[in-house]
Design a protein around this motif. Structure first.
Motif, short mmCIF file in Angstrom:
data_model
loop_
_atom_site.label_atom_id
_atom_site.label_comp_id
_atom_site.label_asym_id
_atom_site.label_seq_id
_atom_site.Cartn_x
_atom_site.Cartn_y
_atom_site.Cartn_z
N LEU A 171 -4.50 -4.80 -1.62
CA LEU A 171 -3.65 -3.82 -0.96
C LEU A 171 -3.36 -2.63 -1.87
CD1 LEU A 171 -1.15 -6.26 0.79
CD2 LEU A 171 -2.96 -4.92 1.87
N ILE A 172 -3.22 -2.88 -3.17
CA ILE A 172 -3.03 -1.77 -4.11
C ILE A 172 -4.27 -0.88 -4.15
CG2 ILE A 172 -2.78 -1.22 -6.57
CD1 ILE A 172 -0.99 -3.70 -6.82
N LEU A 173 -5.44 -1.49 -4.19
CA LEU A 173 -6.68 -0.70 -4.18
C LEU A 173 -6.81 0.09 -2.88
CD1 LEU A 173 -9.15 -3.28 -5.74
CD2 LEU A 173 -8.38 -1.14 -6.77
N MET A 174 -6.38 -0.50 -1.76
CA MET A 174 -6.43 0.22 -0.51
C MET A 174 -5.44 1.38 -0.51
SD MET A 174 -8.17 0.46 2.16
CE MET A 174 -9.07 -1.08 2.02
N GLY A 175 -4.31 1.22 -1.20
CA GLY A 175 -3.39 2.33 -1.35
C GLY A 175 -4.01 3.49 -2.10
N PHE A 176 -4.76 3.20 -3.16
CA PHE A 176 -5.48 4.26 -3.88
C PHE A 176 -6.53 4.91 -2.98
CE2 PHE A 176 -4.08 2.00 -7.83
CZ PHE A 176 -3.41 3.07 -8.39
N CYS A 177 -7.18 4.10 -2.17
CA CYS A 177 -8.17 4.64 -1.23
C CYS A 177 -7.52 5.65 -0.29
CB CYS A 177 -8.81 3.50 -0.43
SG CYS A 177 -9.85 4.04 0.95
N GLY B 209 -14.95 11.10 -2.40
CA GLY B 209 -15.87 10.10 -2.94
C GLY B 209 -15.15 9.02 -3.73
N ILE B 210 -14.14 9.41 -4.51
CA ILE B 210 -13.37 8.42 -5.26
C ILE B 210 -12.66 7.48 -4.29
CG2 ILE B 210 -11.39 8.12 -6.80
CD1 ILE B 210 -12.23 10.73 -8.18
N GLY B 211 -12.13 8.02 -3.20
CA GLY B 211 -11.49 7.18 -2.21
C GLY B 211 -12.44 6.18 -1.59
N ILE B 212 -13.68 6.58 -1.35
CA ILE B 212 -14.68 5.65 -0.80
C ILE B 212 -14.94 4.52 -1.80
CG2 ILE B 212 -17.09 5.44 -0.08
CD1 ILE B 212 -16.94 8.24 1.03
N ILE B 213 -15.01 4.85 -3.09
CA ILE B 213 -15.22 3.81 -4.11
C ILE B 213 -14.07 2.80 -4.09
CG2 ILE B 213 -15.35 3.40 -6.59
CD1 ILE B 213 -16.81 6.06 -6.87
N SER C 34 0.83 -1.21 0.00
CA SER C 34 0.00 0.00 0.00
C SER C 34 0.86 1.25 0.00
CB SER C 34 -0.93 0.00 1.21
OG SER C 34 -1.88 -1.04 1.14
N PHE C 35 1.94 1.25 0.80
CA PHE C 35 2.81 2.42 0.85
C PHE C 35 3.46 2.68 -0.50
CE2 PHE C 35 3.59 1.23 5.56
CZ PHE C 35 2.37 1.79 5.89
N LEU C 36 3.91 1.61 -1.16
CA LEU C 36 4.52 1.77 -2.48
C LEU C 36 3.52 2.32 -3.49
CD1 LEU C 36 6.68 -1.49 -2.69
CD2 LEU C 36 7.48 0.84 -2.27
N THR C 37 2.28 1.86 -3.39
CA THR C 37 1.24 2.37 -4.29
C THR C 37 1.06 3.87 -4.12
OG1 THR C 37 0.09 0.24 -4.21
CG2 THR C 37 -1.17 2.15 -4.96
N ILE C 38 1.00 4.32 -2.87
CA ILE C 38 0.83 5.75 -2.60
C ILE C 38 2.03 6.54 -3.12
CG2 ILE C 38 0.57 7.47 -0.78
CD1 ILE C 38 -0.80 5.31 0.90
N GLY C 39 3.24 6.02 -2.85
CA GLY C 39 4.44 6.73 -3.26
C GLY C 39 4.58 6.85 -4.76
N ALA D 143 -4.73 7.33 -0.85
CA ALA D 143 -4.24 8.47 -1.61
C ALA D 143 -5.35 9.47 -1.90
CB ALA D 143 -3.60 7.99 -2.92
N PHE D 144 -6.55 8.98 -2.14
CA PHE D 144 -7.68 9.88 -2.43
C PHE D 144 -8.42 10.29 -1.16
CE2 PHE D 144 -7.14 8.22 -6.73
CZ PHE D 144 -7.39 9.35 -7.49
N ASN D 145 -8.82 9.30 -0.36
CA ASN D 145 -9.72 9.57 0.75
C ASN D 145 -9.01 10.25 1.91
OD1 ASN D 145 -11.95 9.66 2.36
ND2 ASN D 145 -12.22 7.47 2.55
N ILE D 146 -7.91 9.68 2.37
CA ILE D 146 -7.24 10.23 3.55
C ILE D 146 -6.69 11.62 3.26
CG2 ILE D 146 -5.23 9.98 5.03
CD1 ILE D 146 -5.69 7.06 5.16
N ILE D 147 -5.94 11.76 2.17
CA ILE D 147 -5.36 13.07 1.85
C ILE D 147 -6.46 14.07 1.52
CG2 ILE D 147 -3.79 14.29 0.33
CD1 ILE D 147 -2.24 11.72 -0.01
N GLY D 148 -7.52 13.61 0.84
CA GLY D 148 -8.63 14.50 0.55
C GLY D 148 -9.32 14.99 1.80
N GLN D 149 -9.50 14.11 2.79
CA GLN D 149 -10.15 14.53 4.02
C GLN D 149 -9.29 15.51 4.80
OE1 GLN D 149 -12.36 12.14 6.66
NE2 GLN D 149 -12.80 10.54 5.19
#
Length: 643
Positions: free
Chosen positions: A521-527, A479-483, A443-448, A529-535
């Motif tokens: 885990l990759i999908l959770m990394g995208f979550c 919303g994208i992060g929730i998806i 997940s960390f690598l996906t975000i990075g 990247a969008f949801n946490i940082i967006g919030q």
């Protein structure tokens, strides 16, 4: 989703991405220079408030704001502050990364109990910074809070090390033949009440340490620089980058080296290393005592929030006119709306018609003001600015609540995802076996990898198409992060279904590879990247500038809520799905249970949460301000940010 404030300055300083990504919990109060004697703030009745009424002259206390401070320590103080924060996170993350395995293998807990222990402790730990911020701002100050919390973290890690070292503090070694973690009927004795008590004592001390260090370390570091000089401003920006770099290093070390030592060498050494480093950080922190700038506590914003509700309740029988009613100038002039004097307030908020009942807290009645024009009591009269700050808190509440369920999906990375990994082939070559707790590195690598591409390529393209400076709005990003969190749970269920089917049909063959867990885990990394940082960006933009400590603390509270919700769902599923003729979905033996159904349940909850989010996001209206004195910070990676 809502109406974006187009007047917002979108200039992005280098520190923004680092500041928001590292999930801090405090704002950075910077002391202003003393106001000039001829400044508008000191002219008193010659100025007009935002509603056409003259505000009263300022008293002597309001003008005597200058404080004598010693020369800031600057970078000389940074090794002590950053070292303390780094080792605290190393202790906490080093424990959490592989804690599921420790509880099951050493303490002989079943999966449900171990998962609940982790979720409840994680919830307490994420809620603690809110309490720590209140104590720090109101009573203790940052230096004392960090010092006390550091000792608490050290005692917590020492207790955890002793639970692994001393034989009578954990269940006796198992003499039965080795069994996998998934055994539904472990033959070994579980922990006694006393052993659990010592374990929970150590976890509680760690939570106390986290609650004191995390909300104070960033503002305490910023206070060591003089923002009135160019050197001080550059130092503050660099401090953010160094802080985030240390945070990233801690994550990589805990998820790889520390987990490997715990899993393959010794739990005593795996816990002992962070404990020794935590002790070193305390010594290092006190070495810098003579260098630090110490700022006295000035009171907490939480008290002001309560004062608004109390004042509005006392004046509940008053009648108010619509704010937008042009015929009600007399009524509007009766509101207490002094100028913004505090330099921490970067923008003045106008009176709005939302939550109208709270406007009564700012209505001036007889004997509400002193001869100098200040309130006789803030429990009976509050300023318009304070009322609107509370409204911001209420307005953001529904959006904040939507993050709890999406974060619940993220908490599974530290519990049942590890349980799946222990049932799969983790070999990387003939001799090396990947520790189950290290898989979250995916997940960390996906975000990075994603964030630089998103900022450099995708955002400029979206900006041309939408005209929005960020490419998409903040609510669209959330919303994208929730998806992505929903998709991650669906994929996790499908992978577990296939893993279970293969294990049951081919019990004598080598299990499928652990890298089948990579997609979820990759999908959770995208979550993230969008949801946490967006919030984080959403909260920091939509809260008043002096309430960003509340905004960031609320972010951690949402993680606490997700941990408690996850614990509740696990307990309910465990009790409801268990039948006499078959085990429950979350049985210790994953091959006998139906963990895939549990993931589908979380995905269904996520779909309902997404519908709720669409409703509240459509009704949301972005914060408006009367002035913008300074540029907005943005979490997008800027050209000066090191990735």
């Amino acid at each position: 989703m809502g109406s974006e404030d187009k007047n917002t300055n979108t200039q992005k300083p280098p520190s923004a991405a680092s500041l928001t990504l590292l999930l801090s919990t405090k704002c950075f109060p910077i002391k202003p220079s003393p106001p000039a004697s001829n400044s508008p703030e000191n002219k008193g009745s010659s100025e007009m408030n935002g509603h056409g009424a003259a505000w009263p002259p300022l008293g002597a206390k309001a003008t005597a704001t200058a404080t004598i401070r010693k020369k800031p320590g600057g970078w000389k103080a940074m090794p002590y502050i950053l070292g303390n924060e780094t080792f605290e996170r190393l202790a906490t993350f080093g424990l959490l990364a592989n804690f599921m395995v420790y509880l099951v293998r050493v303490y002989r807990m079943d999966q449900v109990m171990a998962s609940n222990v982790i979720n409840i402790w994680s919830g307490v730990t994420n809620f603690a910074p809110l309490v720590g911020a209140f104590i720090c701002d109101t009573y203790a100050g940052r230096f004392r809070t960090i010092a006390f919390a550091s000792f608490a973290s050290f005692l917590g890690m020492l207790t955890m090390t002793l639970t692994a070292w001393l034989p009578h503090l954990h269940p006796p070694p198992c003499t039965a033949p080795p069994q996998p973690m998934s055994s539904s009927h472990p033959p070994c004795a579980g922990p006694t009440g006393g052993q659990l008590g010592i374990l929970f004592l150590g976890l509680g001390l760690l939570s106390v340490g986290t609650g004191g260090i995390r909300p104070c370390s960033i503002p305490f570091g910023v206070e060591q620089f003089d923002p009135a000089t160019e050197e001080g401003k550059r130092g503050i920006n660099s401090f953010y980058n160094w802080y985030y770099m240390s945070f990233t290093v801690v994550l990589l070390v805990t998820q790889t080296l520390v987990v490997y030592v715990q899993d393959s060498v010794s739990w005593v050494i795996g816990f002992g290393i962070p404990t020794i480093l935590m002790l070193c950080s305390i010594v290092l922190f006190f070495f810098g005592t003579r260098i630090y700038v110490h700022v006295k506590p000035e009171g907490s914003v939480f008290t002001g929030i309560v004062q608004v509700f109390v004042a509005a309740l006392k004046k509940r029988r008053l009648r108010i006119s619509d704010v937008d009613d042009s015929r009600s100038e007399v009524a509007k002039a009766a509101y207490y709306d002094p100028p913004v004097k505090d330099a921490a307030l970067l923008s003045k908020l106008p009176l709005t018609d939302e939550f109208r009942c709270l406007n009564k807290a700012a209505m001036i009645l007889e004997n509400d003001l002193t001869a100098e024009g200040t309130p006789t009591s803030h429990w009976t009269l509050c300023s318009v600015q304070r009322v609107e700050e509370v409204k911001c808190l209420l307005r953001v509440g529904p959006i904040w609540a939507s993050g709890i369920i999406s974060f619940t999906a993220m908490t599974q990375q530290g519990t049942f995802t590890i349980s799946q990994a222990l049932m799969m082939d983790r070999h990387l070559g003939p001799r090396f076996q990947i520790p189950a707790g290290s898989l979250v590195v995916i997940s960390f690598l996906t975000i990075g990898l994603w964030l630089p591409f998103y900022d450099r390529v995708l955002v400029p393209a979206l900006r041309k198409a939408t005209g929005n400076e960020g490419g998409i709005t903040l609510l669209q990003r959330i919303g994208i992060g929730i998806i992505f969190s929903i998709l991650s749970m669906v994929v996790a269920g499908l992978v577990e279904r296939d893993r279970r089917a293969f294990a049951r049909s081919h019990p004598s063959l080598v299990p499928i590879s652990v890298f089948w867990l990579a997609p979820q885990l990759i999908l959770m990394g995208f979550c993230e990247a969008f949801n946490i940082i967006g919030q984080i960006e959403f909260f920091n933009r939509q809260f008043p500038d002096n309430m960003r400590s509340v905004a960031n603390s609320l972010f951690f509270v949402s993680f606490a809520g997700s941990s408690y919700l996850s614990s509740l769902v696990v307990s309910v599923v465990h009790s409801v799905t268990k039948k006499d003729d078959r085990p429950d979905w979350l049985a210790n033996d994953l091959n006998a249970g139906r963990l895939d159904y549990y993931y589908y349940l979380l995905a269904g909850m996520g779909i309902l949460n997404f519908v709720y989010f669409l409703v509240v996001a459509h009704r949301y209206r972005y914060k408006k301000t009367l002035q913008h004195n300074k540029p907005h910070f943005d979490v997008e990676l800027s050209s000066g940010t090191n990735v």
